[in-house]
Write a protein that holds these residues in place. Structure first.
Motif, PDB file in Angstrom:
ATOM      1  N   ALA B  35       0.844  -1.195   0.000  1.00 39.75           N
ATOM      2  CA  ALA B  35       0.000   0.000   0.000  1.00 39.75           C
ATOM      3  C   ALA B  35       0.879   1.245   0.000  1.00 39.75           C
ATOM      4  CB  ALA B  35      -0.898  -0.004   1.234  1.00 39.75           C
ATOM      5  N   ALA B  36       0.382   2.306  -0.613  1.00 37.41           N
ATOM      6  CA  ALA B  36       1.097   3.578  -0.581  1.00 37.41           C
ATOM      7  C   ALA B  36       1.292   4.011   0.860  1.00 37.41           C
ATOM      8  CB  ALA B  36       0.312   4.635  -1.354  1.00 37.41           C
ATOM      9  N   GLY B  37       2.458   4.606   1.130  1.00 37.45           N
ATOM     10  CA  GLY B  37       2.711   5.094   2.484  1.00 37.45           C
ATOM     11  C   GLY B  37       3.992   4.525   3.046  1.00 37.45           C
ATOM     12  N   LEU B  38       4.213   4.805   4.323  1.00 33.58           N
ATOM     13  CA  LEU B  38       5.445   4.411   5.000  1.00 33.58           C
ATOM     14  C   LEU B  38       5.205   3.134   5.803  1.00 33.58           C
ATOM     15  CD1 LEU B  38       8.377   5.453   5.526  1.00 33.58           C
ATOM     16  CD2 LEU B  38       7.488   6.491   7.618  1.00 33.58           C
ATOM     17  N   HIS B  39       6.075   2.144   5.621  1.00 32.57           N
ATOM     18  CA  HIS B  39       5.971   0.867   6.327  1.00 32.57           C
ATOM     19  C   HIS B  39       7.209   0.690   7.200  1.00 32.57           C
ATOM     20  CE1 HIS B  39       2.803  -0.741   3.483  1.00 32.57           C
ATOM     21  NE2 HIS B  39       3.317   0.236   2.759  1.00 32.57           N
ATOM     22  N   LEU B  40       7.024   0.602   8.509  1.00 35.85           N
ATOM     23  CA  LEU B  40       8.155   0.296   9.395  1.00 35.85           C
ATOM     24  C   LEU B  40       8.340  -1.209   9.442  1.00 35.85           C
ATOM     25  CD1 LEU B  40       7.792   3.264  10.145  1.00 35.85           C
ATOM     26  CD2 LEU B  40       8.208   2.626  12.528  1.00 35.85           C
ATOM     27  N   VAL B  41       9.523  -1.690   9.122  1.00 33.63           N
ATOM     28  CA  VAL B  41       9.750  -3.127   9.008  1.00 33.63           C
ATOM     29  C   VAL B  41      10.899  -3.540   9.931  1.00 33.63           C
ATOM     30  CG1 VAL B  41      10.389  -5.007   7.447  1.00 33.63           C
ATOM     31  CG2 VAL B  41       8.940  -3.138   6.628  1.00 33.63           C
ATOM     32  N   ALA B  42      10.651  -4.518  10.783  1.00 27.88           N
ATOM     33  CA  ALA B  42      11.692  -5.057  11.657  1.00 27.88           C
ATOM     34  C   ALA B  42      12.560  -6.033  10.875  1.00 27.88           C
ATOM     35  CB  ALA B  42      11.064  -5.773  12.850  1.00 27.88           C
ATOM     36  N   THR B  43      13.867  -5.956  11.096  1.00 31.27           N
ATOM     37  CA  THR B  43      14.808  -6.844  10.393  1.00 31.27           C
ATOM     38  C   THR B  43      15.601  -7.657  11.416  1.00 31.27           C
ATOM     39  OG1 THR B  43      16.418  -5.031  10.312  1.00 31.27           O
ATOM     40  CG2 THR B  43      14.993  -5.315   8.384  1.00 31.27           C
ATOM     41  N   ASP B  63       8.046   0.269  -3.227  1.00 30.68           N
ATOM     42  CA  ASP B  63       8.819   0.905  -4.299  1.00 30.68           C
ATOM     43  C   ASP B  63      10.251   1.174  -3.870  1.00 30.68           C
ATOM     44  OD1 ASP B  63       6.565   1.215  -6.124  1.00 30.68           O
ATOM     45  OD2 ASP B  63       5.828   2.713  -4.708  1.00 30.68           O
ATOM     46  N   VAL B  64      10.438   1.534  -2.623  1.00 31.66           N
ATOM     47  CA  VAL B  64      11.744   1.959  -2.130  1.00 31.66           C
ATOM     48  C   VAL B  64      11.921   1.460  -0.699  1.00 31.66           C
ATOM     49  CG1 VAL B  64      13.295   3.936  -1.810  1.00 31.66           C
ATOM     50  CG2 VAL B  64      11.338   4.145  -3.348  1.00 31.66           C
ATOM     51  N   ILE B  65      13.155   1.080  -0.356  1.00 36.51           N
ATOM     52  CA  ILE B  65      13.493   0.768   1.026  1.00 36.51           C
ATOM     53  C   ILE B  65      14.465   1.841   1.518  1.00 36.51           C
ATOM     54  CG2 ILE B  65      14.562  -0.889   2.603  1.00 36.51           C
ATOM     55  CD1 ILE B  65      13.869  -3.097   0.545  1.00 36.51           C
ATOM     56  N   ARG B  71      24.734  -0.988   2.405  1.00 32.24           N
ATOM     57  CA  ARG B  71      25.544  -2.206   2.300  1.00 32.24           C
ATOM     58  C   ARG B  71      25.010  -3.286   3.234  1.00 32.24           C
ATOM     59  NH1 ARG B  71      30.933   0.898   3.744  1.00 32.24           N
ATOM     60  NH2 ARG B  71      29.369   1.626   5.235  1.00 32.24           N
ATOM     61  N   ILE B  72      24.550  -2.876   4.404  1.00 30.96           N
ATOM     62  CA  ILE B  72      24.031  -3.852   5.363  1.00 30.96           C
ATOM     63  C   ILE B  72      22.661  -4.365   4.930  1.00 30.96           C
ATOM     64  CG2 ILE B  72      23.135  -4.064   7.717  1.00 30.96           C
ATOM     65  CD1 ILE B  72      25.548  -2.384   8.614  1.00 30.96           C
ATOM     66  N   THR B  73      21.805  -3.466   4.521  1.00 33.30           N
ATOM     67  CA  THR B  73      20.462  -3.901   4.112  1.00 33.30           C
ATOM     68  C   THR B  73      20.530  -4.723   2.833  1.00 33.30           C
ATOM     69  OG1 THR B  73      19.459  -2.025   5.234  1.00 33.30           O
ATOM     70  CG2 THR B  73      18.144  -3.086   3.510  1.00 33.30           C
ATOM     71  N   ARG B  74      21.536  -4.444   1.992  1.00 34.70           N
ATOM     72  CA  ARG B  74      21.655  -5.211   0.753  1.00 34.70           C
ATOM     73  C   ARG B  74      21.966  -6.685   1.034  1.00 34.70           C
ATOM     74  NH1 ARG B  74      21.572  -2.555  -3.661  1.00 34.70           N
ATOM     75  NH2 ARG B  74      22.677  -0.758  -2.839  1.00 34.70           N
ATOM     76  N   ARG B  75      22.663  -6.945   2.152  1.00 39.33           N
ATOM     77  CA  ARG B  75      22.896  -8.356   2.508  1.00 39.33           C
ATOM     78  C   ARG B  75      21.566  -9.083   2.682  1.00 39.33           C
ATOM     79  NH1 ARG B  75      26.690  -7.245   7.545  1.00 39.33           N
ATOM     80  NH2 ARG B  75      28.243  -5.995   6.446  1.00 39.33           N
ATOM     81  N   LEU B  76      20.626  -8.382   3.294  1.00 44.06           N
ATOM     82  CA  LEU B  76      19.312  -8.974   3.543  1.00 44.06           C
ATOM     83  C   LEU B  76      18.520  -9.113   2.237  1.00 44.06           C
ATOM     84  CD1 LEU B  76      17.162  -9.829   5.699  1.00 44.06           C
ATOM     85  CD2 LEU B  76      16.456  -7.433   5.758  1.00 44.06           C
ATOM     86  N   THR B  77      18.491  -8.039   1.452  1.00 40.08           N
ATOM     87  CA  THR B  77      17.691  -8.108   0.223  1.00 40.08           C
ATOM     88  C   THR B  77      18.308  -9.087  -0.777  1.00 40.08           C
ATOM     89  OG1 THR B  77      18.825  -6.136  -0.650  1.00 40.08           O
ATOM     90  CG2 THR B  77      16.725  -5.793   0.480  1.00 40.08           C
ATOM     91  N   GLU B  78      19.635  -9.176  -0.795  1.00 43.52           N
ATOM     92  CA  GLU B  78      20.250 -10.146  -1.712  1.00 43.52           C
ATOM     93  C   GLU B  78      19.976 -11.570  -1.258  1.00 43.52           C
ATOM     94  OE1 GLU B  78      24.367  -9.231  -2.340  1.00 43.52           O
ATOM     95  OE2 GLU B  78      23.886  -7.648  -3.784  1.00 43.52           O
ATOM     96  N   LEU B 113      10.754   1.576   5.818  1.00 44.05           N
ATOM     97  CA  LEU B 113      11.840   2.124   6.618  1.00 44.05           C
ATOM     98  C   LEU B 113      12.410   1.001   7.474  1.00 44.05           C
ATOM     99  CD1 LEU B 113      13.428   4.648   7.625  1.00 44.05           C
ATOM    100  CD2 LEU B 113      11.700   4.854   9.425  1.00 44.05           C
ATOM    101  N   VAL B 114      13.714   0.762   7.340  1.00 44.12           N
ATOM    102  CA  VAL B 114      14.373  -0.255   8.163  1.00 44.12           C
ATOM    103  C   VAL B 114      15.612   0.352   8.804  1.00 44.12           C
ATOM    104  CG1 VAL B 114      13.616  -2.159   6.653  1.00 44.12           C
ATOM    105  CG2 VAL B 114      15.885  -1.137   6.310  1.00 44.12           C
ATOM    106  N   SER B 115      16.028  -0.233   9.916  1.00 48.56           N
ATOM    107  CA  SER B 115      17.338   0.098  10.470  1.00 48.56           C
ATOM    108  C   SER B 115      18.287  -1.044  10.109  1.00 48.56           C
ATOM    109  CB  SER B 115      17.261   0.313  11.980  1.00 48.56           C
ATOM    110  OG  SER B 115      16.828  -0.865  12.611  1.00 48.56           O
TER     111      SER B 115
END
Lengths: 126, 126
Positions: B35-43, B63-65, B71-78, B113-115
């Motif tokens: 859905a359009a809008g901001l999603h807070l996601v726990a990793t 659409d965007v993270i 570099r750190i989040t890319r480990r997760l998405t990859e 949005l992720v940390s």
């Protein structure tokens, strides 16, 4: 710890015939056989999508899932096509159920412990 | 909130060409468009298997993270074959990055949005 001979006797601690798969998005995924022993697994507190990949692999990979209420945990296992045996383990049957669970663990079974929701023994909002 | 015409112009708030899939156990799963809008996601905070099904669907469906360190989040998405665009958003670039993120949200984009690990803004052990 595993029985050396393949057995179809499901009364033994280790069962050899389970599928050890789970279903996600119409795909059947294979879970590795869980290590012998007790696995504490956190389950969703509201949205069945709030379960981790590792929790699904564990629930699908164990021999037995010990749960508070099999009807509630079955909603989760059915949602993900997990065929693991469910056995009730809660404060009202613990005296009789605990020795059986311990005997299966001693025989090399892998057992997941879940509560109705949350993390068993640690953070259980129910 | 979505653009009415299909667009391949990825500079717009809403991109129409992403795969919106993730990979698990060798299977490619389709995520619904978030859905359009901001999603807070726990990793995950240590084991990449400790991510929920809903988090994977959200990260694959947006659409965007927006993340602290790409570099750190890319480990997760990859690890999960997620092709969503990553954009850095952290305390050192917030003044310039925030207006761009808000503009994309206003244009109807879905942004996660992720940390680096944990739940952004709420429980971030880093």
């Amino acid at each position: 710890m595993r029985a050396k001979a393949v057995s179809t006797n499901t009364t033994e601690g280790v069962t050899g015939t389970s599928d050890r798969t789970f279903s996600l998005g119409g795909h059947i995924l294979t879970a590795p056989r869980a290590a012998a022993g007790l696995h504490l697994v956190a389950t969703p507190i509201g949205n069945l999508g709030d379960i981790t990949v590792r929790a699904l692999e564990t629930l699908a990979g164990v021999d037995v899932i010990a749960c508070e209420d099999t009807r509630i945990t079955r909603r989760l296992t059915e949602r993900y096509g997990i065929a693991a045996e469910l056995t009730p383990y809660h404060e009202h049957n613990a005296a009789s159920a605990r020795p059986k669970i311990l005997a299966r663990l001693a025989a090399g079974a892998s057992i997941a412990l879940v509560s109705d929701a949350g993390t068993p023994l640690i953070s259980d909002p129910g």
